[in-house]
Design an enzyme around this catalytic site. Sequence first.
Site, PDB file in Angstrom:
ATOM      1  N   ARG A 256       0.822  -1.231   0.000  1.00 22.85           N
ATOM      2  CA  ARG A 256       0.000   0.000   0.000  1.00 22.85           C
ATOM      3  C   ARG A 256       0.846   1.267   0.000  1.00 22.85           C
ATOM      4  NH1 ARG A 256      -3.029  -3.099   3.606  1.00 22.85           N
ATOM      5  NH2 ARG A 256      -4.815  -4.028   2.552  1.00 22.85           N
TER       6      ARG A 256
ATOM      7  N   LYS B 190       3.798  12.107 -10.723  1.00 25.59           N
ATOM      8  CA  LYS B 190       2.905  11.303 -11.559  1.00 25.59           C
ATOM      9  C   LYS B 190       3.590   9.975 -11.851  1.00 25.59           C
ATOM     10  CE  LYS B 190       0.126  14.709 -14.007  1.00 25.59           C
ATOM     11  NZ  LYS B 190      -0.289  15.204 -15.324  1.00 25.59           N
TER      12      LYS B 190
ATOM     13  N   GLU C 261      10.517  19.454 -24.253  1.00 27.19           N
ATOM     14  CA  GLU C 261       9.898  19.806 -22.964  1.00 27.19           C
ATOM     15  C   GLU C 261      10.612  21.006 -22.322  1.00 27.19           C
ATOM     16  OE1 GLU C 261       7.068  18.556 -21.827  1.00 27.19           O
ATOM     17  OE2 GLU C 261       6.883  16.498 -22.588  1.00 27.19           O
TER      18      GLU C 261
ATOM     19  N   LYS D  87       8.998  23.669 -12.720  1.00 27.55           N
ATOM     20  CA  LYS D  87       8.055  22.575 -12.500  1.00 27.55           C
ATOM     21  C   LYS D  87       7.747  22.427 -11.006  1.00 27.55           C
ATOM     22  CE  LYS D  87       6.266  18.259 -13.845  1.00 27.55           C
ATOM     23  NZ  LYS D  87       6.325  17.010 -14.581  1.00 27.55           N
TER      24      LYS D  87
ATOM     25  N   GLU E 226      -3.310  18.649 -10.264  1.00 21.80           N
ATOM     26  CA  GLU E 226      -3.789  19.178 -11.539  1.00 21.80           C
ATOM     27  C   GLU E 226      -5.249  19.585 -11.536  1.00 21.80           C
ATOM     28  OE1 GLU E 226      -1.804  17.417 -14.889  1.00 21.80           O
ATOM     29  OE2 GLU E 226      -3.516  17.864 -16.165  1.00 21.80           O
TER      30      GLU E 226
ATOM     31  N   ARG F 101      -1.473  23.550 -12.783  1.00 21.76           N
ATOM     32  CA  ARG F 101      -0.634  22.481 -13.356  1.00 21.76           C
ATOM     33  C   ARG F 101      -0.983  22.181 -14.812  1.00 21.76           C
ATOM     34  NH1 ARG F 101       1.697  17.083 -10.290  1.00 21.76           N
ATOM     35  NH2 ARG F 101       2.772  16.260 -12.118  1.00 21.76           N
TER      36      ARG F 101
ATOM     37  N   ASN G 135       0.691  21.189 -19.840  1.00 18.63           N
ATOM     38  CA  ASN G 135       0.215  20.452 -21.014  1.00 18.63           C
ATOM     39  C   ASN G 135       0.279  21.270 -22.299  1.00 18.63           C
ATOM     40  OD1 ASN G 135      -0.414  18.112 -19.533  1.00 18.63           O
ATOM     41  ND2 ASN G 135      -2.281  19.084 -18.804  1.00 18.63           N
TER      42      ASN G 135
ATOM     43  N   HIS H  32       0.430  19.652 -25.685  1.00 20.26           N
ATOM     44  CA  HIS H  32       0.093  18.243 -25.506  1.00 20.26           C
ATOM     45  C   HIS H  32      -1.285  17.851 -26.051  1.00 20.26           C
ATOM     46  CE1 HIS H  32       3.721  18.326 -23.165  1.00 20.26           C
ATOM     47  NE2 HIS H  32       3.616  17.054 -22.802  1.00 20.26           N
TER      48      HIS H  32
ATOM     49  N   HIS I  95      -0.770  14.386 -28.232  1.00 22.67           N
ATOM     50  CA  HIS I  95      -1.231  13.022 -27.946  1.00 22.67           C
ATOM     51  C   HIS I  95      -1.838  12.339 -29.174  1.00 22.67           C
ATOM     52  CE1 HIS I  95      -1.097  14.101 -23.434  1.00 22.67           C
ATOM     53  NE2 HIS I  95      -0.020  13.420 -23.770  1.00 22.67           N
TER      54      HIS I  95
ATOM     55  N   HIS J  96       7.469  11.380 -28.129  1.00 19.86           N
ATOM     56  CA  HIS J  96       6.678  12.335 -27.344  1.00 19.86           C
ATOM     57  C   HIS J  96       7.169  13.771 -27.573  1.00 19.86           C
ATOM     58  CE1 HIS J  96       4.151  13.871 -24.189  1.00 19.86           C
ATOM     59  NE2 HIS J  96       5.194  14.419 -23.607  1.00 19.86           N
TER      60      HIS J  96
HETATM   61 ZN    ZN Z   1       5.174  15.791 -22.079  1.00 21.88          ZN
END
Ligand code: ZN
Length: 347
Positions: free
Chosen positions: A108, A130, A172, A215, A225, A229, A233, A236, A240, A252
């Site tokens: 856990r 993340k 990035e 960041k 987010e 935050r 993106n 993005h 995607h 990416h």
């Molecule tokens: Zn990215």
Amino acid sequence: MNDIRVELAERSYNINFGKTLPVLAPRKTLLVTDSNIYKLYADLLKEMVKPADIFVIPAGEESKNADTFLAICRKAAELHLGRDCRFAAAGGGVTGDLTGFAASCYLRGVPFIQIPTSLLAMVDSSVGGKTGIDIPEGKNLIGAFHQPESVTVNTAFLATLSDRELANGLAEVVKTAAIADEKFFSFLEDNAKHLYDRGKTALFDEIVRRCCEIKAHVVSCDEKESGLRAILNYGHTFAHPVETLSSYRISHGEAVSIGMECAGLLALELGMWSKEQYLRQAALLDALHLPRRLPENTDIDSVIELMKSDKKNRNGKITFVLPVSTGSVKVVSDIPVELIRKVISEN
Ligand code: ZN
Ligand code: ADP
């Protein structure tokens, strides 16, 4: 060099820059790394982490799956690691996301540390908590927020990174400057010709540090987010679908670069920013050999369909992060589909 603090109440931690780990509570450590990193840096990592054992995953995105996730957890169980253990991830984004997710679930939740080795992981994926894995239905669809105990950045690892992987991270880097810091953007413009020169370690130290500061600030303001935050993106929403439709042949970072160009064109259409600013971004992407054009024959309907199913949408509306000036963006979600089509068809 000073540490960067990621302020998250009791989950706060430091990003430190150097060849050694910060002083941490002694814990039995399961080190996870990928086959490329293991070949290059096994001895260095053993020295740094002094792990109880090492679990090596095959290099590549294919490893970021449920089987590898379970294999890491089972390795920990086989070693009888208890709650007083930790996991350590040494590698790129794949290793970090996967190991972090295993750490969030094993017993856990046990602590984990990050040792990012790719530029993308140093400037983006290792900071912010993340974690996750891919399933056949989509990338990163299963995951958790699980903050590391520490992140240790050593840009000396970049010496062995391929140009393509460096470019992946540079996209990035440009994104980070474009959303938050005009001065940093202009620093990148001034140094663009050196950004594939791995010998310039001081330059990379400075770049990685600035990205981590930005960041860390964004994540501290909005860990899960729900607001600020979202600006991370930038590029993005277009990226995607582009990645997916290329079956991930477009990386990416390449997709984010194309996505920033599309977002820039959309902002131009909307009169949100100037032609001059748009050209400035385009020139930096070009100088870094990052792509701006969508692949030939990109099917506009498929792009729009994929945008509509983006997990970040709210109330069925496609959300875009659009530039208002260099270093500043705005989240917008009421853009007519016709305008999105126009931008895609004209890119
Ligand atoms: Zn990215
Ligand atoms: P990313 O970091 O781009 O999210 P990966 O974790 O898959 O994705 O890393 C990209 C590739 O770069 C992998 O093949 C990985 O083994 C390789 N890699 C990462 N760091 C280094 C490094 N310092 N030297 C050489 N190869 C590296």
